[in-house]
Design a protein around this motif. Sequence first.
Motif, PDB file in Angstrom:
ATOM      1  N   SER A 198       0.608  -1.010   0.079  1.00  0.00           N
ATOM      2  CA  SER A 198      -0.121  -0.027  -0.070  1.00  0.00           C
ATOM      3  C   SER A 198       0.700   1.129  -0.017  1.00  0.00           C
ATOM      4  O   SER A 198       0.495   2.212  -0.739  1.00  0.00           O
ATOM      5  N   THR A 199       1.926   1.266   0.947  1.00  0.00           N
ATOM      6  CA  THR A 199       2.767   2.292   0.905  1.00  0.00           C
ATOM      7  C   THR A 199       3.389   2.541  -0.502  1.00  0.00           C
ATOM      8  O   THR A 199       3.657   3.611  -0.808  1.00  0.00           O
ATOM      9  N   PHE A 200       4.032   1.573  -0.959  1.00  0.00           N
ATOM     10  CA  PHE A 200       4.673   1.525  -2.346  1.00  0.00           C
ATOM     11  C   PHE A 200       3.730   2.093  -3.402  1.00  0.00           C
ATOM     12  O   PHE A 200       4.204   2.932  -4.482  1.00  0.00           O
ATOM     13  N   THR A 201       2.251   1.612  -3.320  1.00  0.00           N
ATOM     14  CA  THR A 201       1.400   2.010  -4.217  1.00  0.00           C
ATOM     15  C   THR A 201       1.506   3.690  -4.164  1.00  0.00           C
ATOM     16  O   THR A 201       1.271   4.373  -5.086  1.00  0.00           O
ATOM     17  N   GLU A 202       1.168   4.022  -2.989  1.00  0.00           N
ATOM     18  CA  GLU A 202       1.066   5.520  -2.440  1.00  0.00           C
ATOM     19  C   GLU A 202       2.052   6.323  -3.059  1.00  0.00           C
ATOM     20  O   GLU A 202       2.115   7.390  -3.731  1.00  0.00           O
ATOM     21  N   LEU A 203       3.470   5.728  -2.778  1.00  0.00           N
ATOM     22  CA  LEU A 203       4.657   6.233  -3.204  1.00  0.00           C
ATOM     23  C   LEU A 203       4.814   6.612  -4.704  1.00  0.00           C
ATOM     24  O   LEU A 203       5.126   7.653  -5.143  1.00  0.00           O
ATOM     25  N   GLU A 204       4.589   5.402  -5.493  1.00  0.00           N
ATOM     26  CA  GLU A 204       4.303   5.391  -6.942  1.00  0.00           C
ATOM     27  C   GLU A 204       3.572   6.346  -7.392  1.00  0.00           C
ATOM     28  O   GLU A 204       3.764   7.192  -8.420  1.00  0.00           O
ATOM     29  N   LYS A 205       2.039   6.663  -6.881  1.00  0.00           N
ATOM     30  CA  LYS A 205       1.300   7.819  -7.100  1.00  0.00           C
ATOM     31  C   LYS A 205       1.756   8.954  -7.136  1.00  0.00           C
ATOM     32  O   LYS A 205       1.657   9.698  -7.649  1.00  0.00           O
ATOM     33  N   GLN A 206       2.709   9.222  -5.730  1.00  0.00           N
ATOM     34  CA  GLN A 206       3.119  10.478  -5.462  1.00  0.00           C
ATOM     35  C   GLN A 206       4.152  10.836  -6.580  1.00  0.00           C
ATOM     36  O   GLN A 206       4.224  11.943  -6.816  1.00  0.00           O
ATOM     37  N   THR A 207       5.058   9.902  -7.045  1.00  0.00           N
ATOM     38  CA  THR A 207       6.083   9.859  -7.671  1.00  0.00           C
ATOM     39  C   THR A 207       5.635  10.369  -9.217  1.00  0.00           C
ATOM     40  O   THR A 207       6.062  11.196  -9.769  1.00  0.00           O
ATOM     41  N   PHE A 212       2.819  11.885  -9.732  1.00  0.00           N
ATOM     42  CA  PHE A 212       2.153  13.131  -9.548  1.00  0.00           C
ATOM     43  C   PHE A 212       3.294  14.243  -9.632  1.00  0.00           C
ATOM     44  O   PHE A 212       3.101  15.271 -10.204  1.00  0.00           O
ATOM     45  N   ASN A 213       4.365  13.844  -8.764  1.00  0.00           N
ATOM     46  CA  ASN A 213       5.698  14.594  -8.739  1.00  0.00           C
ATOM     47  C   ASN A 213       6.417  15.029 -10.349  1.00  0.00           C
ATOM     48  O   ASN A 213       6.393  15.977 -10.466  1.00  0.00           O
ATOM     49  N   ASP A 214       6.230  13.918 -10.838  1.00  0.00           N
ATOM     50  CA  ASP A 214       6.799  14.064 -12.250  1.00  0.00           C
ATOM     51  C   ASP A 214       5.910  14.803 -13.076  1.00  0.00           C
ATOM     52  O   ASP A 214       6.225  15.730 -13.848  1.00  0.00           O
ATOM     53  N   SER A 215       4.763  14.700 -12.802  1.00  0.00           N
ATOM     54  CA  SER A 215       3.722  15.631 -13.573  1.00  0.00           C
ATOM     55  C   SER A 215       3.764  16.926 -13.212  1.00  0.00           C
ATOM     56  O   SER A 215       3.677  17.770 -14.157  1.00  0.00           O
ATOM     57  N   LEU A 216       3.961  17.156 -12.135  1.00  0.00           N
ATOM     58  CA  LEU A 216       4.354  18.826 -11.566  1.00  0.00           C
ATOM     59  C   LEU A 216       5.771  19.252 -12.228  1.00  0.00           C
ATOM     60  O   LEU A 216       5.626  20.275 -12.611  1.00  0.00           O
ATOM     61  N   VAL A 217       6.700  18.405 -12.334  1.00  0.00           N
ATOM     62  CA  VAL A 217       7.965  18.767 -12.772  1.00  0.00           C
ATOM     63  C   VAL A 217       7.669  19.128 -14.179  1.00  0.00           C
ATOM     64  O   VAL A 217       8.307  20.114 -14.804  1.00  0.00           O
TER      65      VAL A 217
END
Length: 295
Positions: free
Chosen positions: A135-144, A146-151
């Motif tokens: 679950s944590t990995f999935t959330e981190l992947e989603k955040q990554t 999202f961060n890539d999208s922001l970049v």
Amino acid sequence: MTETKNNNGLKVIAGLLGVVLLGTIIYTVSLYQDKKKTTDALTQEKELVVEDLNNLKSEYDKAILESNATNEELVAARDNIAKYIDSVQSMKADIASLSRYRRQVSVLKAEREKLLKQVDSLTQSNSLLAMQRDSTFTELEKQTIFNDSLVVQNTQLADAVERGSALSLSSFSVDAVRERSSGKLVSTSRARATDKFKVCFTVADNVIAEAGDREFYIEVLDPQGNVLGDSYTKSTEEGATITYSKGTNFYYENSNLDVCDYINKPGDEFPKGNYMVNVYDNKLKLLGTSKFELK
């Protein structure tokens, strides 16, 4: 008469001896049979003990295989049972020893139940941890993502701002001029009469551009395609390079700005033919081009 009595006595003694011998034989056979039964019973009991121990060992083997990580307690318990199996198989069966091992089998079974419950508890905990990790990995992947999208968005925005803040020319002109004795400059199209080129351009207003000192580069190409005048070289970090005739400095304040500069003749006079004048910004982006002919 006496001889007859003696014979009868011998017969009686012989009969008694026969009875005693028969009794001894029967007793011996009975003892042998009892001993054999006892031995068979002890052997069977020994085999049952070994079978119980082997079953316990098999259960430990299965538990160790099903465990995600090696459990030292399970391995130690299994190895201990293997030693008991070797001891029982090599011992001489007797009631006392078998009773002791029977009691030990009961102790080992109780220990097995305790250890397997611990393993089940650890397995459940590990499964829960694995679920939480996933679950944590999935959330981190989603955040990554999202961060890539922001970049990407920030990069695109920065590019847009950079493009929007780039200066441009709203007008650009080049005149061949001669200078009168009074200092007044007049236009001409004759090579012999030309004293200099007057290069003028208007920098368009740009509210998001940064105000401050700027430098544009004027490149004049003669009829042979050579850079006119004292040539200079300008390069950028991106690898772009130009050779230019003159750099023009000015101060920009976000509003329309008229800039003029002059390119002097290289020798006695300008050669006849077609000329090209280019203006570049500080990043060597071409802002304007003008062509004309001197006769």
